[in-house]
Design a protein around this motif. Structure first.
Motif, PDB file in Angstrom:
ATOM      1  N   ALA A 145       0.871  -1.181   0.000  1.00  0.00           N
ATOM      2  CA  ALA A 145       0.000   0.000   0.000  1.00  0.00           C
ATOM      3  C   ALA A 145       0.902   1.223   0.000  1.00  0.00           C
ATOM      4  N   GLY A 146       0.449   2.270  -0.672  1.00  0.00           N
ATOM      5  CA  GLY A 146       1.246   3.492  -0.709  1.00  0.00           C
ATOM      6  C   GLY A 146       0.370   4.690  -1.002  1.00  0.00           C
ATOM      7  N   VAL A 147       0.895   5.882  -0.694  1.00  0.00           N
ATOM      8  CA  VAL A 147       0.120   7.105  -0.901  1.00  0.00           C
ATOM      9  C   VAL A 147       1.035   8.256  -1.267  1.00  0.00           C
ATOM     10  N   ALA A 148       0.575   9.081  -2.190  1.00  0.00           N
ATOM     11  CA  ALA A 148       1.207  10.355  -2.513  1.00  0.00           C
ATOM     12  C   ALA A 148       0.212  11.445  -2.157  1.00  0.00           C
ATOM     13  N   ALA A 149       0.668  12.461  -1.437  1.00  0.00           N
ATOM     14  CA  ALA A 149      -0.240  13.491  -0.943  1.00  0.00           C
ATOM     15  C   ALA A 149       0.286  14.879  -1.272  1.00  0.00           C
ATOM     16  N   ALA A 150      -0.639  15.807  -1.524  1.00  0.00           N
ATOM     17  CA  ALA A 150      -0.293  17.204  -1.792  1.00  0.00           C
ATOM     18  C   ALA A 150      -1.310  18.103  -1.105  1.00  0.00           C
ATOM     19  N   VAL A 151      -0.812  19.083  -0.380  1.00  0.00           N
ATOM     20  CA  VAL A 151      -1.680  20.033   0.328  1.00  0.00           C
ATOM     21  C   VAL A 151      -1.226  21.447  -0.004  1.00  0.00           C
ATOM     22  N   THR A 152      -2.158  22.319  -0.277  1.00  0.00           N
ATOM     23  CA  THR A 152      -1.872  23.733  -0.532  1.00  0.00           C
ATOM     24  C   THR A 152      -2.523  24.570   0.561  1.00  0.00           C
ATOM     25  N   VAL A 153      -1.730  25.490   1.130  1.00  0.00           N
ATOM     26  CA  VAL A 153      -2.206  26.370   2.200  1.00  0.00           C
ATOM     27  C   VAL A 153      -2.155  27.812   1.723  1.00  0.00           C
ATOM     28  N   ARG A 154      -3.207  28.535   1.980  1.00  0.00           N
ATOM     29  CA  ARG A 154      -3.255  29.962   1.681  1.00  0.00           C
ATOM     30  C   ARG A 154      -3.681  30.700   2.959  1.00  0.00           C
ATOM     31  N   GLU A 155      -2.839  31.618   3.411  1.00  0.00           N
ATOM     32  CA  GLU A 155      -3.094  32.390   4.627  1.00  0.00           C
ATOM     33  C   GLU A 155      -3.379  31.480   5.817  1.00  0.00           C
ATOM     34  N   GLY A 156      -2.609  30.403   5.902  1.00  0.00           N
ATOM     35  CA  GLY A 156      -2.685  29.501   7.042  1.00  0.00           C
ATOM     36  C   GLY A 156      -3.778  28.465   6.986  1.00  0.00           C
ATOM     37  N   ALA A 157      -4.699  28.555   6.030  1.00  0.00           N
ATOM     38  CA  ALA A 157      -5.814  27.610   5.934  1.00  0.00           C
ATOM     39  C   ALA A 157      -5.633  26.693   4.729  1.00  0.00           C
ATOM     40  N   VAL A 158      -6.182  25.497   4.829  1.00  0.00           N
ATOM     41  CA  VAL A 158      -6.099  24.541   3.715  1.00  0.00           C
ATOM     42  C   VAL A 158      -6.914  25.050   2.545  1.00  0.00           C
ATOM     43  N   ASP A 159      -6.250  25.206   1.413  1.00  0.00           N
ATOM     44  CA  ASP A 159      -6.926  25.652   0.193  1.00  0.00           C
ATOM     45  C   ASP A 159      -7.247  24.475  -0.725  1.00  0.00           C
ATOM     46  N   ALA A 160      -6.380  23.453  -0.721  1.00  0.00           N
ATOM     47  CA  ALA A 160      -6.595  22.264  -1.555  1.00  0.00           C
ATOM     48  C   ALA A 160      -5.805  21.105  -0.962  1.00  0.00           C
ATOM     49  N   ALA A 161      -6.331  19.908  -1.122  1.00  0.00           N
ATOM     50  CA  ALA A 161      -5.642  18.699  -0.672  1.00  0.00           C
ATOM     51  C   ALA A 161      -6.014  17.561  -1.600  1.00  0.00           C
ATOM     52  N   ARG A 162      -4.997  16.851  -2.073  1.00  0.00           N
ATOM     53  CA  ARG A 162      -5.211  15.740  -3.005  1.00  0.00           C
ATOM     54  C   ARG A 162      -4.355  14.565  -2.579  1.00  0.00           C
ATOM     55  N   LEU A 163      -4.827  13.373  -2.902  1.00  0.00           N
ATOM     56  CA  LEU A 163      -3.998  12.200  -2.665  1.00  0.00           C
ATOM     57  C   LEU A 163      -4.249  11.165  -3.749  1.00  0.00           C
ATOM     58  N   ALA A 164      -3.254  10.306  -3.933  1.00  0.00           N
ATOM     59  CA  ALA A 164      -3.384   9.170  -4.844  1.00  0.00           C
ATOM     60  C   ALA A 164      -2.804   7.954  -4.153  1.00  0.00           C
ATOM     61  N   GLY A 165      -3.582   6.880  -4.118  1.00  0.00           N
ATOM     62  CA  GLY A 165      -3.122   5.639  -3.518  1.00  0.00           C
ATOM     63  C   GLY A 165      -2.660   4.658  -4.577  1.00  0.00           C
ATOM     64  N   PHE A 166      -1.723   3.800  -4.212  1.00  0.00           N
ATOM     65  CA  PHE A 166      -1.257   2.758  -5.141  1.00  0.00           C
ATOM     66  C   PHE A 166      -1.036   1.462  -4.367  1.00  0.00           C
ATOM     67  N   GLY A 167      -1.092   0.351  -5.120  1.00  0.00           N
ATOM     68  CA  GLY A 167      -1.015  -0.956  -4.483  1.00  0.00           C
ATOM     69  C   GLY A 167      -2.328  -1.360  -3.818  1.00  0.00           C
ATOM     70  N   ILE A 168      -3.391  -0.589  -4.039  1.00  0.00           N
ATOM     71  CA  ILE A 168      -4.661  -0.838  -3.346  1.00  0.00           C
ATOM     72  C   ILE A 168      -5.818  -1.102  -4.303  1.00  0.00           C
ATOM     73  N   SER A 169      -5.579  -0.992  -5.603  1.00  0.00           N
ATOM     74  CA  SER A 169      -6.613  -1.221  -6.596  1.00  0.00           C
ATOM     75  C   SER A 169      -5.929  -1.613  -7.905  1.00  0.00           C
ATOM     76  N   ASP A 170      -6.667  -1.648  -9.003  1.00  0.00           N
ATOM     77  CA  ASP A 170      -6.072  -2.061 -10.271  1.00  0.00           C
ATOM     78  C   ASP A 170      -5.422  -0.897 -11.019  1.00  0.00           C
ATOM     79  N   ARG A 171      -5.420   0.298 -10.392  1.00  0.00           N
ATOM     80  CA  ARG A 171      -4.811   1.491 -10.974  1.00  0.00           C
ATOM     81  C   ARG A 171      -4.610   2.501  -9.848  1.00  0.00           C
ATOM     82  N   PRO A 172      -3.895   3.578 -10.091  1.00  0.00           N
ATOM     83  CA  PRO A 172      -3.806   4.603  -9.055  1.00  0.00           C
ATOM     84  C   PRO A 172      -5.199   5.160  -8.751  1.00  0.00           C
ATOM     85  N   VAL A 173      -5.467   5.389  -7.479  1.00  0.00           N
ATOM     86  CA  VAL A 173      -6.778   5.884  -7.048  1.00  0.00           C
ATOM     87  C   VAL A 173      -6.614   7.315  -6.551  1.00  0.00           C
ATOM     88  N   PHE A 174      -7.243   8.261  -7.241  1.00  0.00           N
ATOM     89  CA  PHE A 174      -7.112   9.677  -6.883  1.00  0.00           C
ATOM     90  C   PHE A 174      -8.342  10.155  -6.123  1.00  0.00           C
TER      91      PHE A 174
END
Length: 290
Positions: free
Chosen positions: A193-222
């Motif tokens: 199992a594995g994960v790649a994560a990205a978070v964007t902060v603007r003025e101290g607050a979360v503006d965007a957050a994304r992740l993609a998992g691998f080894g957990i399905s038949d393709r990367p899961v976003f």
């Protein structure tokens, strides 16, 4: 076993490579770290191998504005060591987990994307970042978003007459933070199992957050997890609870001798909570230091 007989060509231009694939019975060769074992086990029997390593434009790695362009013949090890690649921190985090150094010295970034192994790291990185993959075919060139590129296990949007020419990753900006982790039996083994994560902060607050998992399905899961991160903030207990729910939704690979579905869900939940938390901390640090 040995490969079945095949013809070998080494064109000097992308158009020539596309022409060699016109009958639909050829296969592109770049690093060969995935293709050669497939040929040796006779799981694939292409009539012609089209070696693209002599095509100069495919050997280029360069940053242009807010994108990092990696040509299809660029080795993974070359990206690890390139100064320009530091503009995409998630790549630098993931590449040391890709096989072993000797394999990365021959394997290519685009080759890993085209092979589309469900347990591979780089397809997940591409999905997490929203990378764009460029293809050349008989009708010309087109670009496919990574999140629509992977169709299934070792199946992508690449047609039999297409050549992957490059991938473009967005470079990081102030306020961006990243996390990457995987669990494998040994370093270099396929990820359970594995994960790649990205978070964007603007003025101290979360503006965007994304992740993609691998080894957990038949393709990367976003997944876009902005709402999740906004809701839980810095509360580690709430984050662990939220990722456990996420794991039950996303992890659908069947159990095997290395671990059951339930075990992989626990791994993914722990990794996701850890890496999202790390990405958030790095994002805040990046915003403050800009």
């Amino acid at each position: 076993m040995k490969p079945a007989p095949f013809a070998y060509v080494r064109p000097a231009a992308v158009a020539d490579a596309v022409a060699e694939l016109a009958d639909g019975h050829g296969k592109v060769l770049a690093g060969g770290q995935s293709l050669v074992p497939v040929l040796a086990m006779r799981l694939g029997r292409p009539a012609t191998l089209v070696d693209i390593t002599a095509i100069e434009e495919l050997q280029q790695l360069r940053r242009t504005g807010d994108r990092l362009r990696v040509g299809a013949a660029v080795r993974q090890r070359g990206v690890e060591r390139a100064a320009d690649a530091a503009a995409v921190p998630l790549l630098g985090m993931a590449l040391p987990f890709v096989g072993h150094r000797e394999l990365r010295s021959r394997g290519t970034v685009c080759g890993s994307l085209a092979h589309a192994d469900p347990a591979a790291e780089l397809p997940a990185v591409a999905c997490c970042l929203g990378a764009r993959i460029e293809l050349a075919g008989p009708a010309g060139r087109r670009t496919v978003d990574a999140r629509g590129f992977f169709v299934g296990a070792m199946t992508t949007a690449v047609g039999a007459e297409d050549v992957v020419t490059a991938v473009e990753f967005p470079v990081a900006a102030p306020g961006d933070g990243f996390g990457f982790g995987e669990i494998a039996r040994r370093h270099g083994d396929f990820a359970l199992a594995g994960v790649a994560a990205a978070v964007t902060v603007r003025e101290g607050a979360v503006d965007a957050a994304r992740l993609a998992g691998f080894g957990i399905s038949d393709r990367p899961v976003f997944r876009d997890v902005t709402a999740l991160m906004t809701a839980v903030g810095d509360d580690p207990d709430a984050l662990r609870g939220a990722t456990a729910d996420l794991a039950r939704e996303l992890v659908d690979t069947g159990g095997d001798g290395h671990g059951s579905t339930g075990y992989r869900r626990r791994l993914f939940a722990v990794l996701t909570a850890r890496e999202l938390g790390a990405a958030l901390a790095r994002a805040r640090s990046s915003e403050v230091s800009r």
